[in-house]
Design a protein around this motif. Sequence first.
Motif, short mmCIF file in Angstrom:
data_model
loop_
_atom_site.label_atom_id
_atom_site.label_comp_id
_atom_site.label_asym_id
_atom_site.label_seq_id
_atom_site.Cartn_x
_atom_site.Cartn_y
_atom_site.Cartn_z
N LYS A 229 -0.06 5.21 -13.77
CA LYS A 229 -0.41 4.57 -13.70
C LYS A 229 -0.83 3.34 -14.70
O LYS A 229 -1.52 2.63 -14.73
CB LYS A 229 -2.26 6.02 -14.08
N GLU A 230 0.48 3.20 -14.81
CA GLU A 230 0.61 2.22 -16.47
C GLU A 230 0.56 0.13 -15.81
O GLU A 230 0.16 -0.26 -16.27
CB GLU A 230 1.79 2.44 -16.88
N ILE B 271 10.96 3.19 -15.13
CA ILE B 271 9.65 4.06 -14.14
C ILE B 271 9.80 3.69 -12.84
O ILE B 271 9.71 4.28 -11.72
CB ILE B 271 8.33 4.15 -14.66
N ILE B 272 9.87 2.50 -12.60
CA ILE B 272 9.99 1.65 -11.78
C ILE B 272 10.87 2.28 -10.46
O ILE B 272 10.94 2.65 -9.07
CB ILE B 272 9.88 0.14 -11.08
N GLU B 273 12.15 2.39 -11.19
CA GLU B 273 13.27 2.75 -10.47
C GLU B 273 13.14 3.92 -10.07
O GLU B 273 14.07 4.55 -9.27
CB GLU B 273 14.69 2.37 -11.89
N ASP C 28 7.34 -4.06 -19.18
CA ASP C 28 8.42 -4.09 -20.03
C ASP C 28 9.56 -3.08 -19.87
O ASP C 28 9.53 -2.91 -18.21
CB ASP C 28 8.26 -3.31 -21.88
N MET C 29 10.67 -3.23 -20.54
CA MET C 29 12.00 -2.25 -19.92
C MET C 29 11.45 -0.98 -19.23
O MET C 29 12.12 -0.50 -18.42
CB MET C 29 12.72 -2.66 -21.04
N GLN C 30 11.00 0.20 -20.05
CA GLN C 30 10.34 1.15 -20.14
C GLN C 30 9.60 1.23 -18.66
O GLN C 30 10.34 2.21 -18.15
CB GLN C 30 9.39 2.42 -20.93
N SER D 61 1.28 -1.07 0.21
CA SER D 61 0.19 0.25 -0.11
C SER D 61 1.43 0.74 0.08
O SER D 61 0.60 2.51 -0.32
CB SER D 61 -1.03 -0.11 1.50
N ASP D 62 1.86 1.31 0.91
CA ASP D 62 3.21 2.50 0.05
C ASP D 62 3.63 3.25 -0.78
O ASP D 62 3.51 3.62 -1.05
CB ASP D 62 3.95 2.16 1.44
N ALA D 63 3.56 1.52 -0.80
CA ALA D 63 4.60 1.88 -2.10
C ALA D 63 3.17 2.39 -3.51
O ALA D 63 3.90 2.92 -4.69
CB ALA D 63 4.74 0.37 -2.95
N GLN D 64 1.62 1.42 -3.69
CA GLN D 64 0.79 2.27 -3.96
C GLN D 64 0.41 3.68 -4.34
O GLN D 64 0.92 4.70 -4.74
CB GLN D 64 -0.70 1.72 -4.44
N LYS D 65 0.75 4.24 -3.37
CA LYS D 65 0.88 5.38 -2.32
C LYS D 65 1.79 6.60 -3.39
O LYS D 65 1.35 7.27 -3.91
CB LYS D 65 1.06 6.11 -0.68
#
Lengths: 324, 500
Positions: free
Chosen positions: B136-137, B154-156, B148-150, B124-128
Amino acid sequence: MNEKKKANPIRKILESRLFSQIMPVGLLVILTVIFGIATKGRLTSAASLKIIVEQALVVATVSTGGAFIFASGNVSLSLGATTVLTATLSLLAYNKTGSIAVMFIVAIGLGVILMTVSALLSTALGVRVMYVTIVMMTLLSALQQAILGGSTVSLPYEVVQKLVKGGVMYIGFIVFFIVCVVLFHMTDIGRSLRFIGTNNLCAEQTGISKAKYLLIAFIIAGVGCGIGAILAIIRGGSVGTSTLPSLNMDCMLALVLGGMSIFGGSKSYVYSGVVGALTVVVLNQGLLMIGVDATIIQAIRGIAFLTLVTVSQVRPKGLPAPEG
Amino acid sequence: MADQQTILEVIHMDKNFGVTVALNDVSFTLERGHVYGLIGENGSGKSTVSSIIAGMQTATKGDMTYKGQPWKPTSMLEAQEHGIGMIVQEAGTIPNITVAENIFLGHEKMFKKGPFIDRAKLTSDAQKLLDELGIKEFKASDRTGQLDMQMRKIIEIAKCMYWKPEILIVDETSTALSLEGRQFLYKVMAKQRDENKTVMFISHDLDEMMEHCDKLTVLRDGVIIGTLDKSEYEPNRIRKMMVGRELKGDYYRSDYEGYSDEVVLTAKDVTTLNDLLCMNLELHRGEILGIGGLSECGMHTVGKALFGIEKVLDGEVRVKDGTLINSPRTAIDHRMAYVSKNRDTESLGLSATIAENIASTGYKINAFFGNLISFKKEARYVDKQIEDLQIKCAGKNYMVNTLSGGNKQKVVFGKWVASDAEILVLDCPTRGIDVGVKASMYKLFTDMKRSGKAILLISEELQELIGMCDRILIMKDGQVTREVMRAENPTESSLIDYMI
């Protein structure tokens, strides 16, 4: 070539490939000297050195063949079981026919067949070599037990003497070793296997077929097991279920002590098995001669193996990827 | 006492990798509220200096101060906790865990509940965080490997922003991002500046650097060549500072020479499990054929299918003599070459030497007396490529992972150029490399074309396709939907129109 300067000469030596090739020989010399002193020269006497070399021959032969598999980044655990079963069946073949030639043919042929089965199972089923060879090791040991029960099978003394005097042990090993050196360092076989060990995916995309070269590696290792089996017969005169119980471990230890990375790849050398086999035997004999208990020796060998595997995982200081 | 505006100071820093000097007496200051650009050729030391600041490695010599205090981080985690975050060039996520687990990797103890980890709170903290950043992807509970790599990049970015860094280091991240991804990154960088924080931005895209950076520092061979204010930006001047010689902007082809009628490679109704559906193309002798499209159009699978890596379920790929290409070995035997987009994982043996990598295509070529390899021939085979492609290295027996990105790419090229391939399938061959190396690569492509070789150039850079190709095939949904000839003088906007 644009060479950047400011080389630190000591670091350059430490990181050089030559150093990693010479270091195992240095280790062998140091161990021999240390145990020579500790045993007051008993270990380094001519008779003792001859025994060490003869003892090392079986491990050296099997691990020289095994180096081809290890170079590809695969670990085979059935080298020992294959050698022992091969020795058993080739001795039975001699006893049945009385022909040394038949014994030799059965040994080499069976070694190749058994190792080829492992390779085919691994490539056809897509299962890692290590898992297939665990199964093969168990299966082959059980088979030998079923064939021999509690008994042993022997080669007549006069035949053994004839083979010893004929120098078959040395000739068998030297011929196999020279062929392996040529195949490993001077043909596409060794280079392809090392490249597979470095990056399997890249190797495939460079046209190097993993399945093909792995099969070749197992065939060569099978020949090594076959010759190793003959050497074991000549040296021991007989084969039983307790013959060479730790051969596979000795081979793996020999390869890492001889300077080969357990993960294969670029730093794989075919002579690792020979240097390492001598080091293993010197270590075993030296420890025995100074009165260390056999169980403790096993523990020391295990620790040495784990230490070397751990060390080989450490990235050399000069090799980060300094992007950009 | 340091100036309140100064957040970080690098003082006389040296870094050596064995015999290679990566940084030589580097000094600079970062102030709050600025976006700093660090630019230079591959191997110039950009990533090295930024990784030392971020705790990935230590300097051989020199000092740093951070907020007026001596700064010597021992790990990235330590730097992160003190407010210096870095988005690295290479993949920095683990595929087999969730997005949330990647975001809090190494910090799981924050969610300790007795002997267990409170995964619900972690998610939930990560989603916040994702919501705050407007991502939103994907969701925090999604498995990373499915993205995918892109999206992984974005996670990074999100992972880095969780710690609200005072200095955000963005190292060659934009090359892995599409237009939308880049816009997201620029927004994050601008917000950072608006909050009186600092960004250190590293990229090979000069336009991007000039647009988003307040100051540009140019590095060459580990030495700072100069720092320019925004008012002093001039592309040719920056390029000259980077490579040390005059380098005009027009390094693409200017000719309209055309190509032979002889078809050397044909793909007919090629369908693969993923991505391609009845894809057709013909490649001619002496042609540079470009393939472009939006991400997910299947263009990267084309290269793999043509080279026999990706299994063709229906249709066929054949070379001039009619041979069916169904494996890399067959392709190579018919003088084909393939440069993957994923250089480090597919095109190089990183822990093998430069010589071993280049020689890997020449076992047959360098053989004598059956399969025996001639060491002399092999050394010549390798040395020629190192000389011709000017690969910057301390020696051919050094491992490839000691090289910079551009030089690694030169090694990949070297192995295929050495094999004298006639058909080259190149997937994003200039991705992540600097203008100097790019210019030499383009010259190499042009020379190859003129000598009758056929090149299939798959690229995400429209300028590259327009500047280098005789024909451009636009792909959409796994099929070729449009063919554009060089003579039509296509523009970026016309190509984008075709793609959409």
